[in-house]
Design an enzyme around this catalytic site. Structure first.
Site, PDB file in Angstrom:
ATOM      1  N   HIS A  41      -3.056   7.689   6.598  1.00 44.11           N
ATOM      2  CA  HIS A  41      -2.012   8.526   5.991  1.00 44.11           C
ATOM      3  C   HIS A  41      -2.603   9.824   5.451  1.00 44.11           C
ATOM      4  CE1 HIS A  41       1.790   6.378   6.031  1.00 44.11           C
ATOM      5  NE2 HIS A  41       1.227   5.267   5.604  1.00 44.11           N
ATOM      6  N   GLN A  52       2.896   9.999   1.005  1.00 44.86           N
ATOM      7  CA  GLN A  52       4.187   9.322   1.165  1.00 44.86           C
ATOM      8  C   GLN A  52       5.158   9.641   0.030  1.00 44.86           C
ATOM      9  OE1 GLN A  52       2.187   5.321   2.069  1.00 44.86           O
ATOM     10  NE2 GLN A  52       4.089   5.203   3.238  1.00 44.86           N
ATOM     11  N   CYS A  75       5.253  -0.035   7.313  1.00 45.99           N
ATOM     12  CA  CYS A  75       4.957   1.143   6.497  1.00 45.99           C
ATOM     13  C   CYS A  75       6.199   1.510   5.703  1.00 45.99           C
ATOM     14  CB  CYS A  75       4.546   2.294   7.412  1.00 45.99           C
ATOM     15  SG  CYS A  75       4.109   3.787   6.513  1.00 45.99           S
ATOM     16  N   LEU A  76       6.020   1.815   4.419  1.00 44.21           N
ATOM     17  CA  LEU A  76       7.175   2.170   3.587  1.00 44.21           C
ATOM     18  C   LEU A  76       7.852   3.456   4.065  1.00 44.21           C
ATOM     19  CD1 LEU A  76       5.757   1.283   0.052  1.00 44.21           C
ATOM     20  CD2 LEU A  76       7.439  -0.007   1.388  1.00 44.21           C
ATOM     21  N   GLY A 119       0.832  -1.203   0.000  1.00 46.91           N
ATOM     22  CA  GLY A 119       0.000   0.000   0.000  1.00 46.91           C
ATOM     23  C   GLY A 119       0.861   1.245   0.000  1.00 46.91           C
ATOM     24  N   HIS A 169      -5.132   1.670   7.318  1.00 47.10           N
ATOM     25  CA  HIS A 169      -3.759   2.176   7.443  1.00 47.10           C
ATOM     26  C   HIS A 169      -3.507   3.289   6.414  1.00 47.10           C
ATOM     27  CE1 HIS A 169       0.784   1.395   7.835  1.00 47.10           C
ATOM     28  NE2 HIS A 169       0.672   2.186   6.783  1.00 47.10           N
ATOM     29  N   GLU A 170      -3.912   3.041   5.160  1.00 52.10           N
ATOM     30  CA  GLU A 170      -3.663   4.021   4.093  1.00 52.10           C
ATOM     31  C   GLU A 170      -4.535   5.258   4.269  1.00 52.10           C
ATOM     32  OE1 GLU A 170      -1.065   3.646   2.435  1.00 52.10           O
ATOM     33  OE2 GLU A 170      -0.783   1.554   2.977  1.00 52.10           O
TER      34      GLU A 170
HETATM   35 NI    NI Z   1       2.059   3.340   5.624  1.00 48.76          NI
END
Ligand code: NI
Length: 174
Positions: A143, A54, A97-98, A49, A139-140
């Protein structure tokens, strides 16, 4: 043929990750290109994701693909997503998370959600999700509101991970 560009993923403690993203007014070619770039960036990472903030774009858009490796790719694009229902039942997943590389912790969230969104063609959808997909969507979507999964952890754990990445950012900056 689609032309896609891999973008740089922003890492904590960059304050961009704490910004609230703006709704997308029209799903035009620029947004479609952004979604393609985000998918390219997510697959290359690799991750399941990625939210627009991000990569430093403060728009309400995220992409994900929760298909298993042995299946073929199943990219999903969520524009202006809104959760319209959450289950009382909770489930726990180990999240990563990236923007917080190589850090994983268990987070408890509603086990199922209904989400309304537009896809990259501007078509409206409402789906009910459970399992990994439900966790990913939440989660996304967090963000897009400047929220990270570490916000669900104890202050001690959150402070520890923030400190680690702040130190790393300083080293890279020098
Ligand atoms: Ni994330």
């Amino acid at each position: 043929m689609k032309r896609m560009t891999k973008r740089d993923i922003i890492i904590i403690p960059d304050p961009v990750l704490r910004k609230v993203c703006e709704p997308i007014v029209s799903v035009d070619d620029e947004i479609k290109r952004l979604a393609d770039d985000m998918l390219e960036t997510m697959y290359a990472a690799p991750g399941i994701g990625l939210a627009a903030s991000q990569i430093g774009v403060l728009k309400r858009l995220f992409v994900l693909d929760v298909s298993k490796e042995e299946e073929s790719e199943a990219p999903m694009v969520f524009i202006n997503p809104q959760i319209t229902w959450s289950s009382d039942e909770l489930s726990v997943y180990q999240e990563g998370c990236l923007s917080i590389p190589e850090y994983y912790e268990e987070v408890e969230r509603p086990a199922a959600v209904k989400v309304q969104y537009l896809d990259q063609t501007g078509k409206e959808h409402e789906i009910e999700a459970d399992g990994l997909l439900a966790t990913c969507i939440q989660h996304e979507l967090d963000h897009l509101n400047g929220k990270l999964f570490i916000d669900y952890l104890s202050k001690l754990k959150r402070d520890r991970v923030m400190k680690k990445f702040t130190k790393q950012a300083k080293l890279v900056g020098k």
